[in-house]
Design a protein around this motif. Structure first.
Motif, PDB file in Angstrom:
ATOM      1  N   MET A  33       0.830  -1.200   0.000  1.00 38.90           N
ATOM      2  CA  MET A  33       0.000   0.000   0.000  1.00 38.90           C
ATOM      3  C   MET A  33       0.871   1.260   0.000  1.00 38.90           C
ATOM      4  SD  MET A  33      -3.090  -1.191   2.566  1.00 38.90           S
ATOM      5  CE  MET A  33      -3.982   0.365   2.375  1.00 38.90           C
ATOM      6  N   PRO A  34       0.487   2.278  -0.779  1.00 40.79           N
ATOM      7  CA  PRO A  34       1.336   3.470  -0.921  1.00 40.79           C
ATOM      8  C   PRO A  34       1.380   4.353   0.314  1.00 40.79           C
ATOM      9  CG  PRO A  34      -0.749   3.791  -2.067  1.00 40.79           C
ATOM     10  CD  PRO A  34      -0.716   2.356  -1.636  1.00 40.79           C
ATOM     11  N   ASN A  35       0.434   4.191   1.222  1.00 40.20           N
ATOM     12  CA  ASN A  35       0.369   5.056   2.409  1.00 40.20           C
ATOM     13  C   ASN A  35       0.949   4.404   3.653  1.00 40.20           C
ATOM     14  OD1 ASN A  35      -1.885   3.205   2.482  1.00 40.20           O
ATOM     15  ND2 ASN A  35      -2.730   4.425   4.160  1.00 40.20           N
ATOM     16  N   VAL A  36       1.655   3.295   3.486  1.00 44.25           N
ATOM     17  CA  VAL A  36       2.188   2.546   4.632  1.00 44.25           C
ATOM     18  C   VAL A  36       3.684   2.786   4.776  1.00 44.25           C
ATOM     19  CG1 VAL A  36       2.748   0.216   5.437  1.00 44.25           C
ATOM     20  CG2 VAL A  36       0.420   0.762   4.727  1.00 44.25           C
ATOM     21  N   GLU A  37       4.087   3.050   6.022  1.00 45.65           N
ATOM     22  CA  GLU A  37       5.507   3.114   6.363  1.00 45.65           C
ATOM     23  C   GLU A  37       5.763   2.103   7.471  1.00 45.65           C
ATOM     24  OE1 GLU A  37       7.604   6.686   6.716  1.00 45.65           O
ATOM     25  OE2 GLU A  37       6.213   7.871   5.505  1.00 45.65           O
ATOM     26  N   ALA A  38       6.749   1.276   7.298  1.00 47.41           N
ATOM     27  CA  ALA A  38       7.036   0.212   8.258  1.00 47.41           C
ATOM     28  C   ALA A  38       8.524   0.184   8.566  1.00 47.41           C
ATOM     29  CB  ALA A  38       6.586  -1.144   7.711  1.00 47.41           C
ATOM     30  N   TYR A  39       8.826   0.189   9.862  1.00 49.28           N
ATOM     31  CA  TYR A  39      10.223   0.194  10.308  1.00 49.28           C
ATOM     32  C   TYR A  39      10.428  -0.829  11.416  1.00 49.28           C
ATOM     33  CZ  TYR A  39      10.597   4.606   7.779  1.00 49.28           C
ATOM     34  OH  TYR A  39      10.591   5.573   6.804  1.00 49.28           O
ATOM     35  N   ALA A  40      11.634  -1.331  11.495  1.00 50.36           N
ATOM     36  CA  ALA A  40      12.005  -2.254  12.564  1.00 50.36           C
ATOM     37  C   ALA A  40      13.257  -1.748  13.253  1.00 50.36           C
ATOM     38  CB  ALA A  40      12.250  -3.655  12.017  1.00 50.36           C
ATOM     39  N   ALA A  41      13.344  -2.034  14.551  1.00 46.20           N
ATOM     40  CA  ALA A  41      14.570  -1.777  15.312  1.00 46.20           C
ATOM     41  C   ALA A  41      15.346  -3.081  15.387  1.00 46.20           C
ATOM     42  CB  ALA A  41      14.234  -1.272  16.709  1.00 46.20           C
ATOM     43  N   VAL A  42      16.537  -3.055  14.889  1.00 39.77           N
ATOM     44  CA  VAL A  42      17.405  -4.232  14.903  1.00 39.77           C
ATOM     45  C   VAL A  42      18.436  -4.027  16.013  1.00 39.77           C
ATOM     46  CG1 VAL A  42      18.975  -5.674  13.579  1.00 39.77           C
ATOM     47  CG2 VAL A  42      17.069  -4.528  12.423  1.00 39.77           C
ATOM     48  N   VAL A  43      18.371  -4.865  17.027  1.00 38.54           N
ATOM     49  CA  VAL A  43      19.266  -4.749  18.182  1.00 38.54           C
ATOM     50  C   VAL A  43      20.262  -5.895  18.145  1.00 38.54           C
ATOM     51  CG1 VAL A  43      19.424  -4.667  20.699  1.00 38.54           C
ATOM     52  CG2 VAL A  43      17.456  -3.633  19.536  1.00 38.54           C
TER      53      VAL A  43
END
Length: 319
Positions: free
Chosen positions: A45-55
């Motif tokens: 979807m064009p309105n989605v932003e998804a991020y992950a924190a990699v520890v």
């Protein structure tokens, strides 16, 4: 925390396994977590932003956000953090990253109406209450639901009809209709709040969304939305009801349930039905019973939508 390596990365569809491993689906929302089934659709979807924190090289936390209202509002959803990394502030770090290079006016959040801290923030002027909806859970099996629908197979809706994206856009910009359906000036679909503007129609109508309308030019207007997801405990469907709740809702439910069973092979079917007025609960319960769906208790009975500015949101997060 300073001794650990923390890296924030933009999530792609290739990260599916690592994101789902952050918290096992069976441990989220009593096994009704939609993310494993929604993941690829949402990332497209064009309105989605998804991020992950990699520890230290491991996916530890994840936040997916919807950008709605012509880019004005960001709505966090599907957030999760592995228990090993609790207390590190990773979710807020991810949300900060989402908005750092954007000019969002508001952060809108949906949460259970039982959370006292949210009402404290509303009372203190740190958040604005936008909309509260009641919801209840109903459950049956796929086989039983198919049997009931086959029995009612000759039902021919007289007023209920599917609403496509173009028609929905017209509804959202028709003040006369919206003042009856959405008196607060917002609608919540699949737990995401939207302002009543044309551009949101394409965001509301995902490939999982069915919209049904009846009598939209009369005083008995009703508009319903349904979204379904396959989860670890069965098929889960959110149905939102807006407008005049009455016998016409039977036609809506029939059409939504028919769509759901066409996607489900076996197992449980769980319906979470959202509605505006608790006095309608008995009617809705009786209607669900007619389709073989029984009330069940899972988690919560109200959904509260609030919003605030990014500045206040992060000030309150003490980050």
């Amino acid at each position: 925390m300073s001794t650990r390596s923390i890296k924030i990365v933009r999530v792609t569809k290739d990260d599916y396994d690592q994101v789902c491993a952050i918290t096992p689906p069976g441990q989220i929302y009593g096994g009704t977590d939609y993310l494993p089934d929604y993941f690829h659709m949402l990332l497209d979807m064009p309105n989605v932003e998804a991020y992950a924190a990699v520890v230290d090289g491991k996916f530890a936390s994840f936040v997916l956000s919807f950008v709605v209202d012509n880019g004005r509002t960001v709505v966090p959803r599907a957030g999760r953090t592995n228990k090993e990394y609790a207390g590190m502030g990773l979710l807020h770090m991810l949300l900060r990253n989402t908005i750092k290079n954007s000019k969002y006016d508001k952060i809108a959040v949906t949460a259970g109406g039982h959370v006292k801290a949210i009402f404290d923030q509303i009372r203190d002027g740190r958040r604005e209450k936008i909309l509260m909806m009641e919801f209840r859970y109903f459950i049956t099996s796929v086989d039983h639901l198919k049997s009931i629908l086959n029995t009612n197979g000759n039902m021919t809706p007289t007023s209920a009809k599917p609403i496509d994206e173009s028609e929905l856009a017209d509804i959202l910009t028709n003040q006369q209709v919206c003042c009856h359906l959405f008196p607060e000036g917002r609608c919540i679909v699949d737990c995401v709040p939207y302002r009543l503007i044309k551009s949101n129609a394409s965001l509301i109508k995902t490939i999982r969304t069915t919209a049904i309308g009846s009598n939209l030019k009369s005083g008995t207007r009703i508009l319903t939305f349904a979204n379904y997801a396959s989860t670890s405990i069965g098929m889960v469907c959110n149905i939102e009801v807006y407008g005049c709740i009455g016998e016409t809702l039977t036609e809506h439910l029939f059409l939504h349930l028919r769509e759901i069973v066409s996607k489900a092979i076996s197992g449980k079917v769980i319906i979470r039905c959202f509605f505006r007025d608790e006095t309608n609960l008995n009617f809705i319960t009786n209607l669900m019973n007619r389709f073989g769906l029984d009330r069940t208790e899972m988690y919560g009975t109200t959904l509260l939508c609030t919003e605030g500015t990014p500045e206040i949101y992060f000030r309150d997060s003490k980050l």
